[in-house]
Write an enzyme that holds these catalytic residues in place. Structure first.
Site, PDB file in Angstrom:
ATOM      1  N   VAL A  94      60.940  84.473  41.607  1.00  0.00           N
ATOM      2  CA  VAL A  94      62.988  83.247  40.706  1.00  0.00           C
ATOM      3  C   VAL A  94      63.483  84.507  40.487  1.00  0.00           C
ATOM      4  CG1 VAL A  94      62.339  81.778  38.404  1.00  0.00           C
ATOM      5  CG2 VAL A  94      60.591  81.451  39.499  1.00  0.00           C
ATOM      6  N   HIS A 150      64.777  88.024  34.401  1.00  0.00           N
ATOM      7  CA  HIS A 150      63.669  87.620  33.882  1.00  0.00           C
ATOM      8  C   HIS A 150      62.633  88.777  33.692  1.00  0.00           C
ATOM      9  CE1 HIS A 150      61.499  86.205  37.409  1.00  0.00           C
ATOM     10  NE2 HIS A 150      60.361  86.168  36.743  1.00  0.00           N
ATOM     11  N   HIS A 209      59.018  89.584  31.887  1.00  0.00           N
ATOM     12  CA  HIS A 209      57.736  89.455  31.897  1.00  0.00           C
ATOM     13  C   HIS A 209      57.480  90.104  30.646  1.00  0.00           C
ATOM     14  CE1 HIS A 209      56.058  87.558  35.979  1.00  0.00           C
ATOM     15  NE2 HIS A 209      57.233  87.817  35.967  1.00  0.00           N
ATOM     16  N   ASN A 241      60.493  92.134  38.089  1.00  0.00           N
ATOM     17  CA  ASN A 241      60.206  92.337  39.482  1.00  0.00           C
ATOM     18  C   ASN A 241      61.918  92.125  39.833  1.00  0.00           C
ATOM     19  OD1 ASN A 241      57.605  91.950  38.855  1.00  0.00           O
ATOM     20  ND2 ASN A 241      57.220  90.687  39.422  1.00  0.00           N
ATOM     21  N   ARG A 273      56.712  80.439  27.263  1.00  0.00           N
ATOM     22  CA  ARG A 273      55.345  80.859  27.692  1.00  0.00           C
ATOM     23  C   ARG A 273      55.343  80.434  29.756  1.00  0.00           C
ATOM     24  NH1 ARG A 273      52.872  81.651  23.440  1.00  0.00           N
ATOM     25  NH2 ARG A 273      53.004  80.910  21.469  1.00  0.00           N
ATOM     26  N   ASP A 274      54.763  81.544  30.303  1.00  0.00           N
ATOM     27  CA  ASP A 274      54.571  81.501  31.308  1.00  0.00           C
ATOM     28  C   ASP A 274      53.738  80.922  31.993  1.00  0.00           C
ATOM     29  OD1 ASP A 274      54.879  83.689  34.217  1.00  0.00           O
ATOM     30  OD2 ASP A 274      54.067  82.057  34.757  1.00  0.00           O
TER      31      ASP A 274
HETATM   32  P1  5GP Z   1      58.434  86.373  39.726  1.00  0.00           P
HETATM   33  O1  5GP Z   1      57.290  86.907  40.572  1.00  0.00           O
HETATM   34  O2  5GP Z   1      59.940  85.616  39.698  1.00  0.00           O
HETATM   35  O3  5GP Z   1      59.137  87.740  38.421  1.00  0.00           O
HETATM   36  O4  5GP Z   1      58.219  85.896  38.180  1.00  0.00           O
HETATM   37  C1  5GP Z   1      58.474  84.306  37.872  1.00  0.00           C
HETATM   38  C2  5GP Z   1      57.052  83.585  37.272  1.00  0.00           C
HETATM   39  O5  5GP Z   1      57.747  82.736  36.298  1.00  0.00           O
HETATM   40  C3  5GP Z   1      55.775  83.624  37.422  1.00  0.00           C
HETATM   41  O6  5GP Z   1      54.934  84.237  36.484  1.00  0.00           O
HETATM   42  C4  5GP Z   1      56.198  82.055  37.605  1.00  0.00           C
HETATM   43  O7  5GP Z   1      54.117  81.854  37.088  1.00  0.00           O
HETATM   44  C5  5GP Z   1      56.330  81.458  36.236  1.00  0.00           C
HETATM   45  N1  5GP Z   1      56.991  80.251  36.447  1.00  0.00           N
HETATM   46  C6  5GP Z   1      57.873  80.094  38.071  1.00  0.00           C
HETATM   47  N2  5GP Z   1      58.236  78.470  37.565  1.00  0.00           N
HETATM   48  C7  5GP Z   1      57.694  78.121  36.305  1.00  0.00           C
HETATM   49  C8  5GP Z   1      58.376  77.223  35.118  1.00  0.00           C
HETATM   50  O8  5GP Z   1      58.166  76.116  35.950  1.00  0.00           O
HETATM   51  N3  5GP Z   1      58.158  77.305  34.223  1.00  0.00           N
HETATM   52  C9  5GP Z   1      57.465  78.573  33.634  1.00  0.00           C
HETATM   53  N4  5GP Z   1      56.898  78.247  32.145  1.00  0.00           N
HETATM   54  N5  5GP Z   1      56.917  79.037  34.688  1.00  0.00           N
HETATM   55  C10 5GP Z   1      57.373  79.444  35.495  1.00  0.00           C
END
Ligand code: 5GP
Ligand code: ZN
Length: 114
Positions: free
Chosen positions: A96, A100, A102, A87, A29-30
Site C-alpha cells: 500500500v 504506514h 506496522h 516497508n 487494525r490491520d
Molecule cells: P505493506 O505490505 O504495504 O507494508 O502493508 C500493507 C498492510 O495493509 C498489510 O498488512 C495489509 O493487510 C493491510 N491492509 C491492506 N488493505 C487494508 C484495508 O483495506 N484495511 C486494513 N485495515 N488494512 C489493510
C-alpha cells in the site's frame, strides 16, 4: 488521493477498526493481522513511501511513533514488547503506497524478519 485505500480510511469513506487518532495521524487494525495485535499508524496526509519524506513532512514520523507508543500503553503491550516497521517499495514488501508504521505485538517476533 482518491484512489489510495489509506486516504479513504482516513477520510472515513471505507470502514476500518480505528483505535487512535490525532490531528496528524490515524491508527487502525490491520485487516490481515500477522500477530495477535497488528495495527497500522498512518499520517493523514498522503505520502507514498519513505522516499517521499522531506523536511516539511519528517515530523510526521515522530507523530507516528508517539502514536505507536501510546497505543502500546493503551493496548497493554508496552512492557511485554512489540515491533514497529515500515516497508518501502518492492524489495521492502510495500503493498500500500501510503506510508504506514506496522505495530505488532502479542507473540515473540523472529529475527531476522523474512
Ligand atoms: P505493506 O505490505 O504495504 O507494508 O502493508 C500493507 C498492510 O495493509 C498489510 O498488512 C495489509 O493487510 C493491510 N491492509 C491492506 N488493505 C487494508 C484495508 O483495506 N484495511 C486494513 N485495515 N488494512 C489493510
Ligand atoms: Zn493515501
Amino acid at each position: 488521493m482518491a484512489d489510495c485505500i489509506f486516504c479513504r480510511i482516513v477520510a472515513g469513506e471505507i470502514p476500518a477498526d480505528k483505535v487512535y487518532e490525532t490531528g496528524t495521524v490515524v491508527a487502525f487494525r490491520d485487516v490481515n493481522p500477522q500477530a495477535p495485535k497488528h495495527l497500522l499508524v498512518v499520517p493523514k496526509r498522503h505520502i507514498a513511501t519513505l522516499n517521499d519524506l522531506d523536511e516539511q513532512t519528517i515530523a510526521l514520523v515522530g507523530d507516528m511513533y508517539l502514536a505507536a507508543k501510546q497505543i502500546a500503553a493503551d493496548e497493554g503491550f508496552a512492557e511485554s514488547g512489540y515491533r514497529t516497521l515500515v516497508n518501502c517499495n518492492e524489495d521492502g514488501g510495500q503493498d500500500v503506497f501510503h506510508v504506514h508504521l506496522h505495530l505488532m505485538a502479542g507473540r515473540r517476533m523472529g529475527w531476522p524478519p523474512g
